[in-house]
Design a protein around this motif. Structure first.
Motif, PDB file in Angstrom:
ATOM      1  N   LEU A   1      -9.197   5.542   0.677  1.00 33.56           N
ATOM      2  CA  LEU A   1      -9.115   4.641   1.831  1.00 33.56           C
ATOM      3  C   LEU A   1      -7.929   3.690   1.701  1.00 33.56           C
ATOM      4  CD1 LEU A   1     -12.885   3.772   2.435  1.00 33.56           C
ATOM      5  CD2 LEU A   1     -11.420   5.271   3.783  1.00 33.56           C
ATOM      6  N   LEU A   2      -7.662   3.232   0.468  1.00 31.38           N
ATOM      7  CA  LEU A   2      -6.514   2.356   0.251  1.00 31.38           C
ATOM      8  C   LEU A   2      -5.216   3.104   0.497  1.00 31.38           C
ATOM      9  CD1 LEU A   2      -5.197  -0.265  -0.574  1.00 31.38           C
ATOM     10  CD2 LEU A   2      -5.507   0.368  -2.981  1.00 31.38           C
ATOM     11  N   ALA A   3      -5.131   4.342   0.029  1.00 34.25           N
ATOM     12  CA  ALA A   3      -3.919   5.142   0.251  1.00 34.25           C
ATOM     13  C   ALA A   3      -3.680   5.379   1.740  1.00 34.25           C
ATOM     14  CB  ALA A   3      -4.040   6.484  -0.487  1.00 34.25           C
TER      15      ALA A   3
ATOM     16  N   LEU B   1       9.851   6.863  -0.973  1.00 29.66           N
ATOM     17  CA  LEU B   1       9.254   6.586  -2.279  1.00 29.66           C
ATOM     18  C   LEU B   1       7.743   6.416  -2.159  1.00 29.66           C
ATOM     19  CD1 LEU B   1      11.732   4.060  -3.968  1.00 29.66           C
ATOM     20  CD2 LEU B   1      11.668   6.547  -4.102  1.00 29.66           C
ATOM     21  N   LEU B   2       7.305   5.709  -1.113  1.00 30.90           N
ATOM     22  CA  LEU B   2       5.873   5.513  -0.926  1.00 30.90           C
ATOM     23  C   LEU B   2       5.175   6.852  -0.705  1.00 30.90           C
ATOM     24  CD1 LEU B   2       4.034   2.696   0.798  1.00 30.90           C
ATOM     25  CD2 LEU B   2       3.508   5.001   1.590  1.00 30.90           C
ATOM     26  N   TYR B   3       5.772   7.705   0.108  1.00 31.55           N
ATOM     27  CA  TYR B   3       5.186   9.025   0.346  1.00 31.55           C
ATOM     28  C   TYR B   3       5.221   9.884  -0.916  1.00 31.55           C
ATOM     29  CZ  TYR B   3       4.349   8.583   5.341  1.00 31.55           C
ATOM     30  OH  TYR B   3       3.833   8.215   6.569  1.00 31.55           O
TER      31      TYR B   3
ATOM     32  N   GLY C   1      -2.227   3.663 -10.650  1.00 31.37           N
ATOM     33  CA  GLY C   1      -0.810   3.363 -10.857  1.00 31.37           C
ATOM     34  C   GLY C   1       0.027   3.666  -9.627  1.00 31.37           C
ATOM     35  N   TYR C   2      -0.224   4.808  -9.009  1.00 35.02           N
ATOM     36  CA  TYR C   2       0.497   5.164  -7.778  1.00 35.02           C
ATOM     37  C   TYR C   2       0.198   4.157  -6.664  1.00 35.02           C
ATOM     38  CZ  TYR C   2       1.816   9.775  -9.600  1.00 35.02           C
ATOM     39  OH  TYR C   2       2.365  10.810 -10.318  1.00 35.02           O
ATOM     40  N   LEU C   3      -1.066   3.783  -6.545  1.00 29.56           N
ATOM     41  CA  LEU C   3      -1.452   2.815  -5.507  1.00 29.56           C
ATOM     42  C   LEU C   3      -0.791   1.460  -5.758  1.00 29.56           C
ATOM     43  CD1 LEU C   3      -5.256   3.664  -5.213  1.00 29.56           C
ATOM     44  CD2 LEU C   3      -3.491   4.160  -3.522  1.00 29.56           C
ATOM     45  N   GLY C   4      -0.734   1.047  -7.038  1.00 31.48           N
ATOM     46  CA  GLY C   4      -0.088  -0.214  -7.374  1.00 31.48           C
ATOM     47  C   GLY C   4       1.398  -0.188  -7.067  1.00 31.48           C
TER      48      GLY C   4
ATOM     49  N   GLU D   1       1.867  -0.718  -3.456  1.00 36.16           N
ATOM     50  CA  GLU D   1       1.684  -2.119  -3.069  1.00 36.16           C
ATOM     51  C   GLU D   1       2.949  -2.921  -3.367  1.00 36.16           C
ATOM     52  OE1 GLU D   1      -0.621  -3.695  -1.380  1.00 36.16           O
ATOM     53  OE2 GLU D   1      -1.757  -1.849  -1.116  1.00 36.16           O
ATOM     54  N   GLU D   2       3.615  -2.585  -4.467  1.00 34.98           N
ATOM     55  CA  GLU D   2       4.891  -3.240  -4.793  1.00 34.98           C
ATOM     56  C   GLU D   2       5.928  -2.951  -3.722  1.00 34.98           C
ATOM     57  OE1 GLU D   2       5.823  -5.268  -7.150  1.00 34.98           O
ATOM     58  OE2 GLU D   2       4.009  -5.315  -8.372  1.00 34.98           O
ATOM     59  N   ILE D   3       5.968  -1.718  -3.268  1.00 37.84           N
ATOM     60  CA  ILE D   3       6.915  -1.338  -2.209  1.00 37.84           C
ATOM     61  C   ILE D   3       6.627  -2.119  -0.931  1.00 37.84           C
ATOM     62  CG2 ILE D   3       7.533   0.551  -0.637  1.00 37.84           C
ATOM     63  CD1 ILE D   3       7.273   2.449  -3.034  1.00 37.84           C
ATOM     64  N   LEU D   4       5.373  -2.191  -0.557  1.00 34.70           N
ATOM     65  CA  LEU D   4       4.996  -2.918   0.663  1.00 34.70           C
ATOM     66  C   LEU D   4       5.321  -4.399   0.548  1.00 34.70           C
ATOM     67  CD1 LEU D   4       1.586  -1.105   1.245  1.00 34.70           C
ATOM     68  CD2 LEU D   4       3.595  -0.947   2.722  1.00 34.70           C
ATOM     69  N   LEU D   5       5.123  -4.960  -0.636  1.00 36.04           N
ATOM     70  CA  LEU D   5       5.466  -6.369  -0.864  1.00 36.04           C
ATOM     71  C   LEU D   5       6.971  -6.589  -0.721  1.00 36.04           C
ATOM     72  CD1 LEU D   5       4.790  -9.250  -1.726  1.00 36.04           C
ATOM     73  CD2 LEU D   5       4.914  -8.486  -4.117  1.00 36.04           C
ATOM     74  N   LYS D   6       7.760  -5.674  -1.281  1.00 32.65           N
ATOM     75  CA  LYS D   6       9.221  -5.818  -1.191  1.00 32.65           C
ATOM     76  C   LYS D   6       9.698  -5.705   0.253  1.00 32.65           C
ATOM     77  CE  LYS D   6      10.226  -4.141  -5.872  1.00 32.65           C
ATOM     78  NZ  LYS D   6      10.649  -5.456  -6.377  1.00 32.65           N
TER      79      LYS D   6
END
Length: 247
Positions: A99-101, A143-145, A196-199, A202-207
């Motif tokens: 669900l998070l992904a 990168l996210l994909y 790890g992938y989900l984290g 989240e870093e990408i979305l934050l940036k």
């Protein structure tokens, strides 16, 4: 069992029934099985036999045959990734991560749209600054994909039934404590990769949020100022590291 199978099967049966009615009804085509010519009788019997075979095969295909799972290598569009993740939505052990992904895919789409709208207001599409921002946004989305693809690779080899067997309080007695512990360690490592992938996503979305803020505060539209923006440097470094790793 295919969840949409019963509905599709009802549609198939209804379609066949309507076709048979149209062919055999005296008020329509009027093909006679009894009392007609030899050709009509043979055609009518063949129609009914074929209809029965279609219903039987359709019942098996729609109700019992397991749908083929598309290869992760064949994922191309956003819908492909969503469909790939959605296959695991009802697996209890994976539900929260899946669900998070899915939520991350929705958020990256919204952030990209917002960023492109802001860029369209600040720059002309032909400007070098616009193209620099656009390139970075598109590459970061890739990168996210790529991380979601990594998640799907892990999910494709996860055996939910075996996981439940070893983690259940009522697990079979022949399993030694040592074996169960090793299995649990393996599952924890497995989940750690997914987390790890989900984290990373989240870093990408934050940036991207940081990039949106920096664009809104940008006074100078010179492309050289774009290159010096802290978030652009971070994103370019992330893109470069990923490409280096892939090579």
């Amino acid at each position: 069992m295919n969840r949409s199978g019963p509905v599709k099967l009802i549609g198939l049966i209804a379609g066949i029934a309507l076709s048979n009615i149209a062919v055999l009804s005296p008020g329509l085509l009027g093909l006679q099985i009894v009392g007609g010519s030899t050709l009509e009788t043979a055609s009518g019997v063949t129609l009914l036999f074929t209809s029965l075979l279609v219903v039987l095969y359709g019942s098996y295909t729609l109700l019992f045959k397991t749908p083929a799972t598309p290869s992760v290598r064949n994922l191309e569009t956003r819908d492909d990734y969503i469909a790939g993740l959605s296959r695991y939505r009802n697996v209890k052990a994976l539900q929260k991560d899946v669900l998070l992904a899915l939520e991350q895919l929705e958020r990256i789409d919204k952030k990209k749209s917002t960023l492109m709208n802001i860029l369209g207001e600040r720059f002309e599409p032909t400007e070098l600054s616009f193209r620099k921002f656009q390139t970075v946004i598109v590459e970061v989305e890739k990168l996210l994909y790529l991380n979601v693809r990594g998640i799907l690779n892990k999910l494709s080899v996860f055996d939910a039934s075996e996981f439940n067997l070893f983690t259940s309080r009522q697990r079979p007695k022949p399993f030694s404590d040592t074996l169960v512990q090793r299995k649990n360690e393996l599952y924890n490592e497995y989940f750690a990769h997914v987390t790890g992938y989900l984290g990373a996503n989240e870093e990408i979305l934050l940036k991207l949020d940081q990039l949106l803020l920096e664009i809104s505060l940008l006074d100078n539209t010179d492309y050289r100022a774009v290159d010096e923006m802290p978030c652009m440097k971070e994103l370019n470094a992330l893109i470069g590291q990923t490409k280096l790793y892939q090579n």
